[in-house]
Design an enzyme around this catalytic site. Structure first.
Site, PDB file in Angstrom:
ATOM      1  N   SER A 257      -0.054  -8.980   8.113  1.00 20.47           N
ATOM      2  CA  SER A 257      -0.560  -8.552   6.691  1.00 20.47           C
ATOM      3  C   SER A 257      -0.980  -9.734   5.957  1.00 20.47           C
ATOM      4  CB  SER A 257       0.242  -7.353   5.913  1.00 20.47           C
ATOM      5  OG  SER A 257       1.076  -8.229   5.150  1.00 20.47           O
TER       6      SER A 257
ATOM      7  N   GLY B  79       7.142  -9.853   3.397  1.00 23.93           N
ATOM      8  CA  GLY B  79       6.695 -11.252   2.810  1.00 23.93           C
ATOM      9  C   GLY B  79       5.430 -11.770   3.218  1.00 23.93           C
TER      10      GLY B  79
ATOM     11  N   ASP C 114      10.661  -5.783  -4.126  1.00 26.05           N
ATOM     12  CA  ASP C 114      10.782  -4.953  -3.136  1.00 26.05           C
ATOM     13  C   ASP C 114      12.182  -4.494  -3.033  1.00 26.05           C
ATOM     14  OD1 ASP C 114      10.596  -3.215  -0.811  1.00 26.05           O
ATOM     15  OD2 ASP C 114       8.902  -4.013  -0.400  1.00 26.05           O
TER      16      ASP C 114
ATOM     17  N   LYS D 139      -5.150   2.450  -0.341  1.00 24.73           N
ATOM     18  CA  LYS D 139      -5.025   3.261   0.868  1.00 24.73           C
ATOM     19  C   LYS D 139      -6.056   4.450   0.719  1.00 24.73           C
ATOM     20  CE  LYS D 139      -1.843   0.242   1.880  1.00 24.73           C
ATOM     21  NZ  LYS D 139      -2.063  -0.838   2.703  1.00 24.73           N
TER      22      LYS D 139
END
Length: 366
Positions: free
Chosen positions: A188, A223, A240, A306
């Protein structure tokens, strides 16, 4: 040439078509979109012959969410003779482009087009020579002149046309070529790196992605996005409940806050960047982003929305409009951009930059 061709992600042709039809109408340009499912491109045919050029000049490419590239094109060239494919292409471009600055021989981004890509690479060299001889291309590459596009949709079948360098994607096929860093915690990370390339001009990186800035990453685990901020020597609060990669913690630049990203409230007043890639309903994420911007908790933000299964263009437009409405209500001037990036999947990446703060007595850098 009365067509505008737009590249998009495979499976998002309907969204791209809905968007160009909507945005063209706002420019006073009318036509119809031709969509072939899973083709990874859309053809918008204008009713008036000069309107395609008008869109290429006046419709800001940066305002398009689902398009990776946009260029003006003519009729489809079919059945190019194998012994001489160059001459018909040169003929189509004669009188259309003069002294173009770059040639891009491209295909749609699909698995089926991979074989065609090999041909395109070989074809580029003789075609470039012929276009230079015909004065369609300048003798040297320059970003100050239009880009010549030759877009193959099948063997022996292509569209030819042009785009303007001040209103197109600078990348071949509209895709930045990024390499996955071996030490990044997740793939990501490439989403945020691509977002920086798409949304922030290269000559502003040193100022806007500077050493020593404070940043917050909501929904940070493990991360991937924090990695990009650390790489640019920022101090990062990673929020998180899930654990962060040890390699990031070892840098000493990351503070792990074991909290829910939706409930976290910053204590600092000098946060430049907030980034967020949480799997949640887009309306809920948009509301959280608006809260951060209205309260002046950050100056710039990049976040992902999303997408639902249906009415994806409508959903994204509605989410962005709701953020804009809240900014307007509080008198905050901001720039909003959104794009479905190459590294995005069923999502869209949004960038918002506040021009001045909502909090009294505080000034932004501009």
């Amino acid at each position: 040439m009365n067509k505008v061709i737009l590249y998009c992600r495979q499976g998002f042709e309907k969204e791209c078509a809905a968007e160009i039809t909507d945005k063209a109408a706002q420019q006073g340009v009318f036509g119809f979109a031709r969509v072939k499912e899973n083709s990874a491109y859309v053809i918008f045919e204008c009713y008036q012959p000069d309107d395609a050029d008008k869109l290429a000049r006046e419709l800001p490419f940066s305002s398009l969410i689902f398009a990776r590239q946009m260029f003006v094109a003519g009729e489809l060239l079919q059945d190019l003779p194998p012994e001489d494919r160059v001459t018909p292409v040169v003929g189509m471009l004669q009188g259309v482009v003069e002294k173009g600055g770059e040639l891009r021989v491209e295909v749609a981004d699909t698995n089926e087009s991979k074989e065609l890509m090999k041909f395109c690479r070989k074809f580029t060299v003789p075609l470039r020579t012929a276009l230079r001889d015909a004065k369609i291309l300048a003798n040297f590459e320059t970003p100050k002149r239009p880009v010549v596009h030759v877009f193959f949709i099948a063997p022996g079948c292509c569209y030819t046309g042009y785009s303007y360098t001040n209103n197109n994607s600078p990348f071949y096929m509209g895709i930045p070529r990024l390499k996955f860093p071996a030490d990044a915690p997740s793939r990501s990370t490439l989403k945020l790196e691509e977002a920086f390339h798409v949304f922030i001009p290269a000559d502003e990186w040193d100022e806007r992605l500077a050493n020593g800035m404070y940043a917050v990453d909501l929904g940070a685990c493990p991360g991937g996005w924090t990695y990009q901020l650390v790489k640019r020597n920022m101090w990062v609060a990673s929020v998180d409940n899930g654990p962060m990669a040890q390699s990031l913690m070892d840098t000493g630049q990351v503070t792990w806050l074991r909290e829910d990203g939706f409930k976290y409230r910053p204590t600092r007043t000098n946060i430049t960047w907030m980034v967020c890639d949480m799997v949640e309903k887009p309306a809920k994420v948009a509301a959280l982003m608006a809260q951060w911007l209205v309260n002046g908790w950050c100056r710039e933000t990049i976040f992902n929305l999303k997408l639902p299964m249906k009415k994806r263009y409508e959903e994204v437009s509605q989410n962005i409009a709701s953020i804009q409405a809240q900014l307007d209500e509080h008198g905050i001037n901001a720039q909003i951009q959104a794009r479905q990036l190459y590294h995005d999947r069923e999502e869209v990446t949004v960038h918002v930059r506040r021009w001045w703060a909502a909090v009294g007595g505080r000034r932004d850098e501009r």
